[in-house]
Design a protein around this motif. Sequence first.
Motif, PDB file in Angstrom:
ATOM      1  N   ILE A 190       0.881  -1.187   0.008  1.00 19.35           N
ATOM      2  CA  ILE A 190       0.022   0.020  -0.116  1.00 19.35           C
ATOM      3  C   ILE A 190       0.924   1.312  -0.105  1.00 19.35           C
ATOM      4  CG2 ILE A 190      -1.587   1.382   1.436  1.00 19.35           C
ATOM      5  CD1 ILE A 190      -2.775  -0.853   2.362  1.00 19.35           C
ATOM      6  N   GLU A 191       0.582   2.125  -0.877  1.00 22.58           N
ATOM      7  CA  GLU A 191       1.204   3.479  -0.711  1.00 22.58           C
ATOM      8  C   GLU A 191       0.239   4.407  -0.749  1.00 22.58           C
ATOM      9  OE1 GLU A 191       3.917   4.187  -4.238  1.00 22.58           O
ATOM     10  OE2 GLU A 191       4.551   2.211  -4.230  1.00 22.58           O
ATOM     11  N   SER A 192      -0.011   5.220   0.304  1.00 21.72           N
ATOM     12  CA  SER A 192      -1.003   6.102   0.665  1.00 21.72           C
ATOM     13  C   SER A 192      -0.299   7.348   0.622  1.00 21.72           C
ATOM     14  CB  SER A 192      -1.826   5.554   1.867  1.00 21.72           C
ATOM     15  OG  SER A 192      -3.024   6.395   2.071  1.00 21.72           O
ATOM     16  N   ASN A 193      -1.000   8.468  -0.024  1.00 19.67           N
ATOM     17  CA  ASN A 193      -0.374   9.658   0.052  1.00 19.67           C
ATOM     18  C   ASN A 193      -1.436  10.863   0.577  1.00 19.67           C
ATOM     19  OD1 ASN A 193       2.268   8.893  -1.107  1.00 19.67           O
ATOM     20  ND2 ASN A 193       1.010   8.480  -2.762  1.00 19.67           N
ATOM     21  N   SER A 194      -0.949  11.726   0.997  1.00 17.52           N
ATOM     22  CA  SER A 194      -1.964  12.912   1.270  1.00 17.52           C
ATOM     23  C   SER A 194      -2.264  13.807   0.070  1.00 17.52           C
ATOM     24  CB  SER A 194      -1.362  13.795   2.284  1.00 17.52           C
ATOM     25  OG  SER A 194      -0.360  14.355   1.743  1.00 17.52           O
ATOM     26  N   LYS A 195      -3.314  14.393   0.186  1.00  7.84           N
ATOM     27  CA  LYS A 195      -3.825  14.938  -1.005  1.00  7.84           C
ATOM     28  C   LYS A 195      -2.597  15.984  -1.716  1.00  7.84           C
ATOM     29  CE  LYS A 195      -7.565  16.670   0.690  1.00  7.84           C
ATOM     30  NZ  LYS A 195      -8.750  17.610   0.729  1.00  7.84           N
ATOM     31  N   ILE A 196      -2.182  16.727  -0.684  1.00  9.65           N
ATOM     32  CA  ILE A 196      -1.024  17.432  -1.043  1.00  9.65           C
ATOM     33  C   ILE A 196       0.153  16.815  -0.664  1.00  9.65           C
ATOM     34  CG2 ILE A 196      -0.077  19.803  -0.412  1.00  9.65           C
ATOM     35  CD1 ILE A 196      -2.740  20.981   0.027  1.00  9.65           C
ATOM     36  N   LYS A 197       1.255  16.808  -1.891  1.00  7.89           N
ATOM     37  CA  LYS A 197       2.185  15.824  -1.507  1.00  7.89           C
ATOM     38  C   LYS A 197       3.346  16.440  -0.378  1.00  7.89           C
ATOM     39  CE  LYS A 197       6.743  14.692  -3.881  1.00  7.89           C
ATOM     40  NZ  LYS A 197       7.644  14.767  -5.129  1.00  7.89           N
ATOM     41  N   SER A 198       3.300  17.442  -0.134  1.00  6.55           N
ATOM     42  CA  SER A 198       3.882  18.085   1.075  1.00  6.55           C
ATOM     43  C   SER A 198       3.523  17.384   2.657  1.00  6.55           C
ATOM     44  CB  SER A 198       4.038  19.531   1.145  1.00  6.55           C
ATOM     45  OG  SER A 198       2.939  20.100   1.183  1.00  6.55           O
ATOM     46  N   GLU A 199       2.249  17.056   2.502  1.00  7.42           N
ATOM     47  CA  GLU A 199       1.555  16.988   3.738  1.00  7.42           C
ATOM     48  C   GLU A 199       2.186  15.515   4.578  1.00  7.42           C
ATOM     49  OE1 GLU A 199      -2.448  17.405   3.648  1.00  7.42           O
ATOM     50  OE2 GLU A 199      -2.081  19.825   3.863  1.00  7.42           O
ATOM     51  N   GLY A 200       2.446  14.578   3.547  1.00  6.93           N
ATOM     52  CA  GLY A 200       2.807  13.047   3.972  1.00  6.93           C
ATOM     53  C   GLY A 200       2.563  11.861   3.155  1.00  6.93           C
ATOM     54  N   SER A 201       3.161  10.836   3.519  1.00 12.50           N
ATOM     55  CA  SER A 201       2.890   9.462   2.853  1.00 12.50           C
ATOM     56  C   SER A 201       3.138   8.433   3.725  1.00 12.50           C
ATOM     57  CB  SER A 201       3.877   9.360   1.608  1.00 12.50           C
ATOM     58  OG  SER A 201       5.230   9.550   2.046  1.00 12.50           O
ATOM     59  N   ILE A 202       2.579   7.123   3.477  1.00  9.97           N
ATOM     60  CA  ILE A 202       2.525   6.062   4.256  1.00  9.97           C
ATOM     61  C   ILE A 202       2.715   4.993   3.296  1.00  9.97           C
ATOM     62  CG2 ILE A 202       1.526   4.482   5.858  1.00  9.97           C
ATOM     63  CD1 ILE A 202       0.031   6.626   6.878  1.00  9.97           C
ATOM     64  N   THR A 203       3.809   4.002   3.423  1.00 10.53           N
ATOM     65  CA  THR A 203       3.939   2.752   2.672  1.00 10.53           C
ATOM     66  C   THR A 203       4.138   1.600   3.411  1.00 10.53           C
ATOM     67  OG1 THR A 203       5.288   4.212   0.799  1.00 10.53           O
ATOM     68  CG2 THR A 203       5.384   1.512   0.836  1.00 10.53           C
ATOM     69  N   SER A 204       3.514   0.670   3.250  1.00 15.40           N
ATOM     70  CA  SER A 204       3.494  -0.898   3.652  1.00 15.40           C
ATOM     71  C   SER A 204       3.819  -1.947   2.785  1.00 15.40           C
ATOM     72  CB  SER A 204       2.265  -0.789   4.458  1.00 15.40           C
ATOM     73  OG  SER A 204       2.049  -0.120   5.539  1.00 15.40           O
ATOM     74  N   ILE A 205       4.576  -2.754   3.104  1.00 20.80           N
ATOM     75  CA  ILE A 205       4.867  -3.808   2.164  1.00 20.80           C
ATOM     76  C   ILE A 205       4.664  -5.077   2.566  1.00 20.80           C
ATOM     77  CG2 ILE A 205       6.819  -4.583   0.493  1.00 20.80           C
ATOM     78  CD1 ILE A 205       7.966  -2.039   0.171  1.00 20.80           C
ATOM     79  N   TRP A 206       4.272  -6.031   2.217  1.00 21.89           N
ATOM     80  CA  TRP A 206       4.246  -7.636   2.809  1.00 21.89           C
ATOM     81  C   TRP A 206       4.926  -8.481   1.989  1.00 21.89           C
ATOM     82  CZ3 TRP A 206       0.477  -3.710   3.046  1.00 21.89           C
ATOM     83  CH2 TRP A 206      -0.214  -3.609   4.133  1.00 21.89           C
ATOM     84  N   LYS A 207       5.252  -9.781   2.655  1.00 26.45           N
ATOM     85  CA  LYS A 207       5.540 -10.765   1.698  1.00 26.45           C
ATOM     86  C   LYS A 207       5.100 -12.023   2.201  1.00 26.45           C
ATOM     87  CE  LYS A 207       9.844 -12.297   3.765  1.00 26.45           C
ATOM     88  NZ  LYS A 207      11.480 -12.399   3.794  1.00 26.45           N
ATOM     89  N   PRO A 208       5.099 -13.129   1.478  1.00 31.38           N
ATOM     90  CA  PRO A 208       4.590 -14.499   1.711  1.00 31.38           C
ATOM     91  C   PRO A 208       5.326 -15.234   2.581  1.00 31.38           C
ATOM     92  CG  PRO A 208       5.144 -14.579  -0.442  1.00 31.38           C
ATOM     93  CD  PRO A 208       5.516 -13.090  -0.045  1.00 31.38           C
TER      94      PRO A 208
END
Length: 817
Positions: free
Chosen positions: A300-318
């Motif tokens: 999951i790559e989740s960003n705020s509407k405005i780039k400068s406000e932040g982002s979250i990335t989560s990565i899974w593996k089996p």
Amino acid sequence: MKKSLTLLLLFGYLSIFSQSKIIVKNSGDQLPVSGATVSCNNKAIGKTDASGVLNFKTKCKKVQVSASGFNDDDVVVDKVMEVFLTKSDPNIKNIQAIVLEDKSDPRALEILRKVNENYNQNSPKSLESYSFKSYEKISLDFDEDSINAYNAYIANRIDSLKKLPQRPMKATEKKDSIESVNLMKLVGESKMFLWERASQNLYSKKYGEKINILDNKVAGIKDPIYELMAFRSNRNQVPKEIREENRNLYRFFLTDSIEIEGRQNYIIRFRQVGDKQSVKQRKFNGYLYVDKETYALKKIESNSKIKSEGSITSIWKPVQEKWFLVKENYKMKMGSTSFDNDDEQDKNKTKEEKEADKQNRKRFGSYAFVTADYFDFKTPIEEKPEDFKGYTIGVKNSDGKLIDQYRTENLTARETATYTKIDSLSSKYKLNQKAKALAGLLKGKIKLGMVDFDLARLIGYNKYEHIRLGAGAKLNENFNKYISPDAYFAYGIYDKKLKYGAGVDIRTTLEKNSFFRVEYFNDVMAAGRFSENLWNFRMKIMNSGIALNNGVFYGYKGFKVSYENDITNALTVNVAAKRTQEESKFDYNFKGLGNNFDIASSIITLKYSPNSKNIMTPGGKYTYEQNLPELYLNYEQGYKAFGGTFNFSRFDALFVHNFKTKLGVTGVRLYGGMITGDAPVWKNFTMNGLGNGREGLNFNLTSYLGFATMAGGRYYNDKFVGAYLTHRLPWYFKSFGKNVSSFDLIYRGTIGDMKNPEFHQFDFKKLDHLYNEVGLEWNNFLSSQFNLGFFYRVGYYNTPQFKDNFAIQFKFKFLGF
């Protein structure tokens, strides 16, 4: 041990320098972008080929992507990454926004439905047992793009100050000025905050979860902050972007598929509802990568509407066909900072000139950065009962000396400087004490040195005392690790009487919650209160308004001896004996015996909370995650044999739970009580009315067990049962601001009886028919942190007048269900 460490270092080396592949595309037509530059810390790694692809190796956790005619973007490093750049021409962006439909792609919704259906099956919690290690790092700093600008600004600022005419200064003023400049320079050279934690995570279906803190280090703080150690990520929570109830908050579009490590993945792009204008905004807020075979989340790559406000990335593996989280990367804007000028020439400027300067003043954004790596996965594991003993979190080491063994990347020069520079300021600015004070607020306390002040005792209100002012203090572990005296006093503005109490806790061990307590008290309380023994701070605060419209009070003074022990992480027991003198503060006579009685009794309280998570701190047990269900049981036995006036038995119970279905989240509170034998009315049960019982609008604050439409202090029973049911509708929406709103349907009901009401000679009624009220509560009312509820009385106690049955209720959101 040496072999294990060597293998761990080898694994870290290989993971750091393993090859990554990035694919860069145009977000408008999804065509590849050739010649896009990929950089690490502003140093170019390479450029994409004609297919928009670049294979590279880097030890950076995140890389930046830039291309002529496009807005820059950044991405967390993974095996395979796909980046969609937006055109920098605003006219082109507006065209793209118009083409974008305001409804989700049915194919994307069907995939997300299957993700939810298979979530538990794909979760590691479906395994019999597993273990893994984690390394987490949290920091507070400027954005990388702002650091150079900030340092340049500070250098110019210092130069300009040197050029000003020197005016006479007192020694203290000169010292403050030098310290201010040094602090400004320090922020330019290091981060403002840095914390690292290494953990070992164990799970067994038979024994539950156990987290061992392998080490912990906080810049500027020597003593471990256990409440901070208990910080939890979203590792075991369903991401909000895929929850069924959040469908109204996003629009989802199935756009592509990609192969990652030999597995095919769907790519679903999403954006928040209402993001139709793309000027200075991202076209999409994020991307979901879904494994085609298992419908598990890959990324999951989740960003705020405005780039400068932040982002979250989560990565899974089996791992063993279950999907473990392996990487998290957060960036959240915490605010911005600007600096006032103290130049002499500025003091001569007009108000308009100063306002113009304020608008043009340089501002620097500060951000919270969170990175987490999870590794060394094993399943199944050998399940030893002793490995799961004690509280959920156990602390193996916390002095920071072992943390470098678990780091998955080396500290940057700026991070290394943080430990050196912040540590040098620790004693000067009392960072250790201030951090402990902030941690104390989580428990409703203000911590000052060896004293904890109880926030709940500062001010209150009830119908008997009206405004109640007071203070409470307890000597903490800085005074003595085993012995902790405390005292409090309170003064009622209306009754003009002083109340007070004092006690002492004597611990038997520092490993868990186990202590004896002796206390003396002289106070007043509303008659018929439901037991709150072993309730936490939030529950007690939520129920504190139960007596706002109940003027039926009694006084009690005496002493109590008790012992409390956590038998397991889930089960707490408290046994007590007390001797009190109790007297009504209202016109009352019980069976012709008067209104003043001696009470001798023993009490046993049990609390069962199988899913709550705890950690032992120097100040006692801290429940960092209160999970339901919970069960509270109280049994009090009165005795004549020990100088008491009556023999009686009093029992009450409270069960709290909630559960989630496709129809929403349902919360349940079931409670009841019974008393047998002879006892004054205040040992019976009031039915917890919150209403004022007068003409006009009935407006009140919510309480944990109260009824909005029932008059306070009117009904008393010697036996009763009650239910408080809530159901959150699976419809979430935004009204104003950033908070998400929802609606709860609420039902409250109670019924009971009193065998001999004539024994209690005062004006009251027994409640022997089912009392019902129904309500609708608007959560985050108008995007605020408050809930607004509307309630109506139905059934037997309903009256012809609408206003008699109607009530409006107000609740602070943080109190929760």
